[in-house]
Design an enzyme around this catalytic site. Structure first.
Site, PDB file in Angstrom:
ATOM      1  N   ASP A  14       2.572 -11.873   8.549  1.00 57.68           N
ATOM      2  CA  ASP A  14       3.691 -11.133   7.950  1.00 57.68           C
ATOM      3  C   ASP A  14       4.573 -10.561   9.060  1.00 57.68           C
ATOM      4  O   ASP A  14       4.841  -9.362   9.089  1.00 57.68           O
ATOM      5  CB  ASP A  14       3.151 -10.011   7.052  1.00 57.68           C
ATOM      6  CG  ASP A  14       4.246  -9.348   6.225  1.00 57.68           C
ATOM      7  OD1 ASP A  14       5.337  -9.923   6.115  1.00 57.68           O
ATOM      8  OD2 ASP A  14       4.004  -8.250   5.696  1.00 57.68           O
ATOM      9  N   ALA A  69       0.819  -1.200   0.000  1.00 57.17           N
ATOM     10  CA  ALA A  69       0.000   0.000   0.000  1.00 57.17           C
ATOM     11  C   ALA A  69       0.861   1.262   0.000  1.00 57.17           C
ATOM     12  O   ALA A  69       2.050   1.200   0.279  1.00 57.17           O
ATOM     13  CB  ALA A  69      -0.878   0.003   1.255  1.00 57.17           C
TER      14      ALA A  69
END
Lengths: 335, 233
Positions: B141, B25
């Site tokens: 993650d 992002a």
């Protein structure tokens, strides 16, 4: 001037290449191709390599216009790979090294891919995506090691593609991956498949099980064509690879990507990676099938770097190993 | 109404300060209703098939918000979610003012050789992860870039977890084990020669929760899986 000959035969390709200070003098190769629906077994593959290796060696010397006396070092693949083919090739390398009175050098196959990619593309310090039938790794260099940032936690991407090809009986000539790529170009319907990215790691075994199961049902009911499945499988697994590469780039702050390994010559993968790089203002480096797919010159090139930095392998240490991780090798030739 | 909102967001972002373009992002800094805010915009990835892209982007936006909420409810520090827009895939989050990533912290501390402080940090990370897994949140993650450290005036430091885009809810020790495996690899490749530090982290993880021992056992299994992986070609 340093001339190194490299012997590679860790899987179904047997290749011998000669490198003289960054110049590829020759790089002949043979591939063991199995009938559709079948993979290559270690003993059969070794038999194939045994039958052709001396012919390939003769070709390599002839094409380079060199005599054994002109060679400075004999490099061979120490691993990773299939045991029987590795043994065969190492045995020939060991024999000629003794006949010619030249030093031996055992090379890590993955390092061979990386160094060949760097030589051909002149990429300086890239994030490396290494994708082949047996390996899927995202690698970056730091403190004298090629460090693995991300990798598959089960099977390799090429293994996933090859085994899918076997399920729907796609030809293995010239390679299953190449034929999937051609069929995918004719596919248009996107079939949803599992998508498994875990941080910088990926997983392909679930996708394979799913598509093995779904393909029989979908193909027999006419829901989609084999081409659509090839297309969807490529779109899904390559998206995963581009995503973890981008993650590693963001993580390391790198602006270069190098793709190596047999799956790396897939043009759709290169195209997707190119789009990602463009969006980030980064640069993509890739090579064609000549150097992406296993070959002898890559072993010669890594051997050249190692030899120049003072390494040799003594005869009693010239064994092979099926498991040999990229990050086990101390990189003595880079700062 | 929804139309108006989605029109307003690009305009809002055009005035915000672009901090970085991560893999997932674009991250902006702005002020939202008078509060310092981080806006995370999941823009379309043009390399992906549009159907796949839309599906992933939407799912990750939802998952991120859900997991942050679940963590905060359990008392784990994570940024407050101020606002979510599912049309433009934007999440408005509290800015953790005055924080730095654990990654930068380890890199700078190692140079000055304060091993006590790093040991404290490793233990703290182990505890917070044990707590997160106790809530059945799998981060997906875990890296040292996805943990923030805020130093407070009283000398104490607060540890925040961020970037829950790949997270999901699962009670399986297998999923939690893979979560730790991902962290282990990211940790050791980002910070070479820190094996003892990571061991410390795992020890504190194991001590912090009753559910931990099954996860550690799975972690050992996943590690072997990695090693056994056929390495041909």
């Amino acid at each position: 001037m340093t001339v190194v000959i490299g012997f590679e035969g860790s899987a179904n390709k047997i290749g011998i290449g000669i490198i003289k200070d960054g110049e590829v003098l020759s790089n002949p190769r043979r591939t063991y191709i199995t009938p559709p629906g079948q993979g290559f077994m270690p003993s059969d593959t070794a038999r194939h390599h045994r039958a052709v290796i001396l012919t390939v060696l003769k070709e390599a010397l002839e094409q380079a216009g060199l005599k054994p006396a002109d060679i400075d070092c004999v490099a061979y693949t120490k691993g990773p790979g299939m045991g029987a083919p590795l043994v065969t090739v190492a045995l020939v390398a060991r024999t000629v090294a003794q006949l010619w009175g030249k030093p031996l050098l055992g090379v890590n196959h993955c390092i061979g891919h990386i160094e060949m990619g760097r030589l051909i593309t002149q990429a300086n310090n890239p994030i490396v995506l290494y994708v082949s039938g047996g390996n899927t790794q995202v690698i970056a260099y730091s403190e004298r090691r090629y460090r693995i940032f991300g990798e598959t936690i089960d099977i390799a991407v090429g293994n996933c593609l090859d085994r899918f090809a076997r399920v729907i009986k796609i030809s293995n000539d010239p390679s299953p991956g190449y034929n999937i790529e051609q069929m995918a170009k004719k596919g248009s319907q996107y079939v949803e498949l599992p998508y498994a990215v875990k941080g910088m790691d990926v997983s392909f075994s679930g996708i394979l099980s799913y598509i093995e199961d779904a393909s029989h049902k979908m193909l027999s009911s006419g829901q989609c064509a084999a081409e659509d499945l090839c297309f969807s499988l490529q779109e899904t697994v390559f998206s995963m690879l581009v995503e973890i590469t981008e993650r590693a780039m963001a993580h390391c702050g790198s602006q270069e990507v190098l793709i190596v390994g047999g799956v790396g010559c897939n043009m759709r993968l290169q195209e997707m990676m190119g789009v990602m790089c463009k969006e980030r203002g980064a640069k993509l480096f890739a090579t064609d099938e000549q150097f992406c797919i296993d070959n002898g010159a890559m072993i010669a090139q890594a051997g050249w770097e190692m030899f120049r930095s003072g390494q040799v392998t003594e005869l009693e240490d010239s064994w092979i190993t099926q498991r040999y991780r990229t990050d086990e090798v101390e990189v003595t030739w880079r700062d | 109404m929804a139309q108006e909102k989605s029109m307003a967001i690009p305009e809002f972002l055009s005035k915000a300060e672009l901090l970085k373009q991560g893999a997932e992002a674009r991250v902006y800094r702005a002020e939202f209703l008078g509060k310092p805010t981080i806006v995370k915009e999941r823009f379309p990835k043009r390399y992906r098939h549009p159907v796949l892209d839309e599906k992933l982007t939407h799912r990750r936006t939802v998952q991120e918000v859900r997991s942050i909420l679940r963590c905060r409810r359990a008392g784990i520090s994570a940024p407050v979610v101020y606002f979510v827009d599912y049309t433009s895939h934007c999440i408005f989050l509290e800015e953790i003012v005055g924080s730095s990533t654990v990654r930068d912290h380890i890199a700078s501390t190692r140079q000055s050789d304060c091993s006590n402080e790093l040991a404290w940090l490793a233990e703290r990370v182990g505890q917070i992860l044990a707590k997160m897994h106790e809530e059945d949140v799998v981060h997906g993650d875990l890296t040292t870039s996805n943990m923030l450290l805020r130093h407070q005036e009283d000398g104490e430091s607060e540890l925040f977890l961020i970037d829950f885009g790949l997270s999901y809810i699962s009670a399986l020790p297998e999923d939690k084990g893979v979560d730790l495996y991902v962290l282990e690899k990211a940790f050791l490749s980002t910070h070479p020669n820190t094996e003892t530090l990571f061991e410390r982290l795992l020890k504190s993880y194991a001590a912090a929760s009753k559910k931990s021992s099954a996860v550690i056992k799975k972690l050992d299994e996943v590690r072997l899986r990695g090693r056994k992986r056929s390495m041909v070609g």
